[in-house]
Design a protein around this motif. Structure first.
Motif, mmCIF file in Angstrom:
data_model
loop_
_atom_site.group_PDB
_atom_site.id
_atom_site.type_symbol
_atom_site.label_atom_id
_atom_site.label_comp_id
_atom_site.label_asym_id
_atom_site.label_seq_id
_atom_site.Cartn_x
_atom_site.Cartn_y
_atom_site.Cartn_z
ATOM 1 N N TRP A 36 1.193 -1.129 0.027
ATOM 2 C CA TRP A 36 0.064 0.029 0.091
ATOM 3 C C TRP A 36 0.927 1.054 0.130
ATOM 4 C CZ3 TRP A 36 0.484 3.111 4.272
ATOM 5 C CH2 TRP A 36 0.718 2.877 5.264
ATOM 6 N N CYS A 37 2.520 0.510 0.431
ATOM 7 C CA CYS A 37 3.109 2.394 0.417
ATOM 8 C C CYS A 37 3.177 3.191 -0.918
ATOM 9 C CB CYS A 37 4.573 1.894 1.325
ATOM 10 S SG CYS A 37 4.308 1.776 2.565
ATOM 11 N N LEU A 38 2.733 1.906 -2.165
ATOM 12 C CA LEU A 38 3.428 2.953 -3.273
ATOM 13 C C LEU A 38 2.402 3.352 -4.124
ATOM 14 C CD1 LEU A 38 4.256 -0.825 -5.266
ATOM 15 C CD2 LEU A 38 5.922 1.372 -4.547
ATOM 16 N N ILE A 39 0.751 2.893 -3.076
ATOM 17 C CA ILE A 39 -0.309 3.866 -3.174
ATOM 18 C C ILE A 39 0.407 4.911 -3.171
ATOM 19 C CG2 ILE A 39 -2.511 3.800 -3.254
ATOM 20 C CD1 ILE A 39 -2.921 1.080 -3.121
ATOM 21 N N VAL A 40 0.346 5.215 -1.860
ATOM 22 C CA VAL A 40 1.106 6.715 -1.467
ATOM 23 C C VAL A 40 2.061 7.304 -1.836
ATOM 24 C CG1 VAL A 40 1.359 7.711 0.833
ATOM 25 C CG2 VAL A 40 0.426 5.920 1.554
ATOM 26 N N ALA A 43 0.482 8.741 -5.267
ATOM 27 C CA ALA A 43 -0.309 9.453 -4.863
ATOM 28 C C ALA A 43 0.862 11.147 -4.861
ATOM 29 C CB ALA A 43 -1.611 9.232 -3.610
ATOM 30 N N ALA A 44 1.707 10.840 -4.285
ATOM 31 C CA ALA A 44 2.224 12.452 -3.897
ATOM 32 C C ALA A 44 3.141 12.383 -5.245
ATOM 33 C CB ALA A 44 3.930 11.433 -2.507
ATOM 34 N N TRP A 45 4.139 11.581 -6.051
ATOM 35 C CA TRP A 45 3.736 11.956 -7.228
ATOM 36 C C TRP A 45 3.088 13.019 -7.943
ATOM 37 C CZ3 TRP A 45 7.590 7.358 -8.839
ATOM 38 C CH2 TRP A 45 8.350 7.072 -8.083
ATOM 39 N N GLY A 46 1.965 12.330 -8.006
ATOM 40 C CA GLY A 46 1.019 12.723 -8.413
ATOM 41 C C GLY A 46 0.253 14.212 -8.268
ATOM 42 N N ALA A 47 0.213 14.232 -6.853
ATOM 43 C CA ALA A 47 0.360 16.067 -6.282
ATOM 44 C C ALA A 47 0.924 16.771 -6.621
ATOM 45 C CB ALA A 47 0.237 15.850 -4.867
ATOM 46 N N TYR A 48 2.517 16.153 -6.493
ATOM 47 C CA TYR A 48 3.620 17.360 -6.767
ATOM 48 C C TYR A 48 3.847 17.227 -8.241
ATOM 49 C CZ TYR A 48 8.338 18.472 -7.542
ATOM 50 O OH TYR A 48 9.828 19.112 -8.710
ATOM 51 N N VAL A 49 3.974 16.485 -9.316
ATOM 52 C CA VAL A 49 3.081 16.523 -10.730
ATOM 53 C C VAL A 49 1.569 18.263 -10.400
ATOM 54 C CG1 VAL A 49 2.843 15.987 -13.066
ATOM 55 C CG2 VAL A 49 4.298 14.909 -11.656
ATOM 56 N N PHE A 50 0.723 17.664 -10.487
ATOM 57 C CA PHE A 50 -0.171 18.884 -10.153
ATOM 58 C C PHE A 50 -0.403 20.273 -9.536
ATOM 59 C CE2 PHE A 50 -3.706 21.039 -8.076
ATOM 60 C CZ PHE A 50 -5.010 21.014 -9.194
ATOM 61 N N VAL A 51 1.149 20.015 -8.628
ATOM 62 C CA VAL A 51 1.169 21.762 -8.127
ATOM 63 C C VAL A 51 2.043 22.420 -8.818
ATOM 64 C CG1 VAL A 51 2.325 22.715 -5.993
ATOM 65 C CG2 VAL A 51 0.758 20.882 -5.572
ATOM 66 N N THR A 52 3.478 21.454 -9.777
ATOM 67 C CA THR A 52 4.390 21.831 -10.378
ATOM 68 C C THR A 52 3.649 22.070 -11.660
ATOM 69 O OG1 THR A 52 5.659 20.374 -9.793
ATOM 70 C CG2 THR A 52 6.118 21.323 -11.675
ATOM 71 N N ILE A 53 2.319 21.455 -12.045
ATOM 72 C CA ILE A 53 2.045 22.237 -13.325
ATOM 73 C C ILE A 53 0.595 23.698 -13.393
ATOM 74 C CG2 ILE A 53 -0.344 21.986 -15.210
ATOM 75 C CD1 ILE A 53 0.936 18.791 -15.221
ATOM 76 N N LEU A 54 0.175 24.103 -12.319
ATOM 77 C CA LEU A 54 -0.396 24.682 -11.549
ATOM 78 C C LEU A 54 0.584 25.810 -11.182
ATOM 79 C CD1 LEU A 54 -3.596 25.152 -10.438
ATOM 80 C CD2 LEU A 54 -2.555 24.821 -8.804
ATOM 81 N N GLY A 55 1.954 26.121 -11.048
ATOM 82 C CA GLY A 55 2.000 26.583 -10.715
ATOM 83 C C GLY A 55 2.926 27.394 -12.234
ATOM 84 N N LEU A 56 3.118 26.402 -12.712
ATOM 85 C CA LEU A 56 3.443 26.941 -14.158
ATOM 86 C C LEU A 56 2.251 27.236 -14.599
ATOM 87 C CD1 LEU A 56 6.042 23.811 -15.017
ATOM 88 C CD2 LEU A 56 7.009 26.115 -14.703
ATOM 89 N N ALA A 57 1.244 27.564 -14.714
ATOM 90 C CA ALA A 57 -0.081 27.487 -15.675
ATOM 91 C C ALA A 57 0.190 29.045 -15.120
ATOM 92 C CB ALA A 57 -1.168 26.805 -15.409
#
Length: 508
Positions: A36-40, A43-57
């Motif tokens: 289950w740690c892989l899921i976490v 999810a952390a990688w996904g959140a990081y990518v989302f925040v990065t894209i949001l910041g760039l936009a």
């Protein structure tokens, strides 16, 4: 026993099967746990990518490396915090971080030399009609100043004050009005660029060595501002569009009130005050860059005479001495002053090469070898000594741990009562003096049988009637009404029931 030994030896010499090596030292088959740690993690990688894209936009990644001015705005950025409708925060046309004179800081010495001189203090507090009037209960010409005069004298460190550790070091006192006008004019001509720029950085100039040492606090003496280019001609500030700024003191400066009072005073019947006001009016004005060149208030756009700038990496400007300053000073002095300016503003030279570094290493190779040998010898001696003193070192460490805990508690107590602007050592001295003075007062009360009120009453503690006899810095107080012949300060003689009935002094 011999048979068991032989059996064990034979067992050791037996070849190991692949089945026995399958699980290694584990007693059961290996398995993947905590999947289950892989899921976490995903999810952390996904959140990081989302925040990065949001910041760039929605953000501006360039702000990660763009230089910032004294207000925190980004040079070459079209948007900054607090954009107003006039677009004053749009710095897209101003990509270079340069430096202008912080006149408020640079003029501190000259302002204090004038405002706190003997010549000015005389018209502020003396005579039949001083600028700072006497109190109604004080007779004109009395040697006892009014509270407003005391406030002025304290701010100028012309009388004992908790804010002062001594008189101002501003280049000497000025005893008469004519000398004040001549001295201040000569100094201000150098600072405002009316005289040769080289004089400002020369020990033989009117300002002495003040501006040779200004690099020690360059962050206070210069404003960081965004300009279109580092090559702005600072010498031509009188061109079309140039602005003018009249000096005014910072609002939090204790002398501001008295500077403004002196400037605004109606001096039509006082020739000496007129001379002082003319000195201020004629000399404390500065030419500033135009708003097109410097999009700030004029006070932040005043060039420093004799200083120019060149481009460096990262959108920053590097200090350089102007050609006339270099011609007047020796190359070594001009280069030294320029270098100090660059170092003080954290603008490092980018001209060093790998070859230079290698050459420096080759020149100092002997030092490297010597340090290595000494390090080995010292380390070997340390380990040898430690072998025979380890017990002592352990107990010393335990003892020092308790000592540091006690010192830490003492420092926490000092920190809790430390005043703004006071050093840790000064506060420690004051706390120690307070404890000693309180102990002495308690002993005196026990001996005399009298209880003293140790509270401080009045704006300047003039109604204090306690038994403590030391100042916060450990100086013993003079007796009320004591004369100079008794070793007391001149002001002490004024505090007695006869001369100062408002102080309620009845005893020493």
């Amino acid at each position: 026993m011999a048979e068991e030994s032989n059996a064990a030896q034979q067992e050791e010499n037996q070849p190991v099967s692949k089945e026995e090596l399958q699980y290694g030292p584990a007693s059961r088959p290996r398995s993947f746990t905590d999947a289950w740690c892989l899921i976490v993690l995903l999810a952390a990688w996904g959140a990081y990518v989302f925040v990065t894209i949001l910041g760039l936009a929605d953000g501006n990644p360039a702000k990660l490396y763009l230089p910032r001015d004294f207000k925190g705005d980004y040079c070459e950025a079209a948007t900054n915090w607090g954009n107003d409708t006039a677009g004053k925060k749009d710095l897209s046309a101003y990509p270079k971080l340069s430096y202008t004179m912080n006149a408020t800081a640079v003029l501190q010495g000259n302002v204090k030399q004038l405002l706190c001189s003997t010549a000015v203090s005389a018209v502020m507090t003396s005579g039949s009609t001083p600028i700072l009037p006497y109190d109604t209960w004080t007779e004109p010409g009395s040697s006892f100043p009014s509270p407003k005069q005391i406030q002025y004298l304290s701010a100028c460190c012309l009388m004992p004050s908790v804010e002062c550790s001594g008189s101002f070091e501003v280049g000497g006192d000025i005893s008469n009005v004519d000398d004040a006008a001549a001295t201040i004019k000569a100094k201000m001509d150098e600072i405002t660029g009316k005289s040769a720029a080289a004089d400002l950085f020369s020990a033989g100039g009117a300002n002495g060595e003040v501006f040779q040492d200004m690099w020690e606090d360059a962050t206070a003496n210069f404003n960081q501002v965004c300009l279109p280019t580092c090559n702005i001609d600072f010498a031509n500030t009188a061109d079309d569009g140039a602005r003018e700024w009249t000096f005014s003191m910072a609002d939090d400066d204790p002398l501001k009130e008295f500077w403004d009072t002196l400037v605004a005073f109606d001096a039509s019947s006082f020739p000496e005050v007129q001379t002082i006001q003319s000195t201020i009016t004629d000399n404390f004005k500065f030419k500033a860059l135009s708003e097109a060149e410097c999009p700030y208030n004029p006070k932040y756009c005043i060039p420093m005479p004799g200083i120019e700038f060149s481009d460096t990496a990262g959108g920053r400007c590097s200090f350089e001495m102007s050609s006339d300053v270099q011609a007047a000073l020796t190359d070594a002095v001009a280069s030294s002053l320029t270098g100090m300016g660059d170092a003080a503003s954290s603008i490092t030279s980018m001209g060093d090469s790998v070859g230079t570094w290698v050459g420096d290493f080759e020149k100092s190779i002997g030092t490297f070898i010597l340090v290595c040998v000494l390090s080995f010898v010292i380390g070997f001696i340390y380990l040898t000594v430690l072998r025979f003193t380890v017990g002592f070192c352990v107990w010393l460490s335990v003892f020092l741990a308790f000592v540091f805990l006690i010192l830490g508690g003492y420092l926490c107590i000092i920190q809790s009562v430390q005043c703004a602007g006071s050093s840790l050592f000064e506060t420690g001295t004051q706390v120690t003096v307070a404890l000693a003075a309180s102990a002495e007062a308690a002993i005196n009360s026990a001996i005399t049988g009298e209880s003293a009120d140790e509270n401080c009453y009045g704006e300047h503690c003039e109604a204090y009637s306690g038994m403590q006899q030391f100042t916060i810095n450990g100086n013993r107080c003079a007796a009320w009404g004591a004369s100079i012949n008794e070793g007391a300060p001149a002001m002490a003689g004024l505090y007695n029931p006869l001369k100062s009935p408002q102080t309620c002094v009845t005893d020493d």
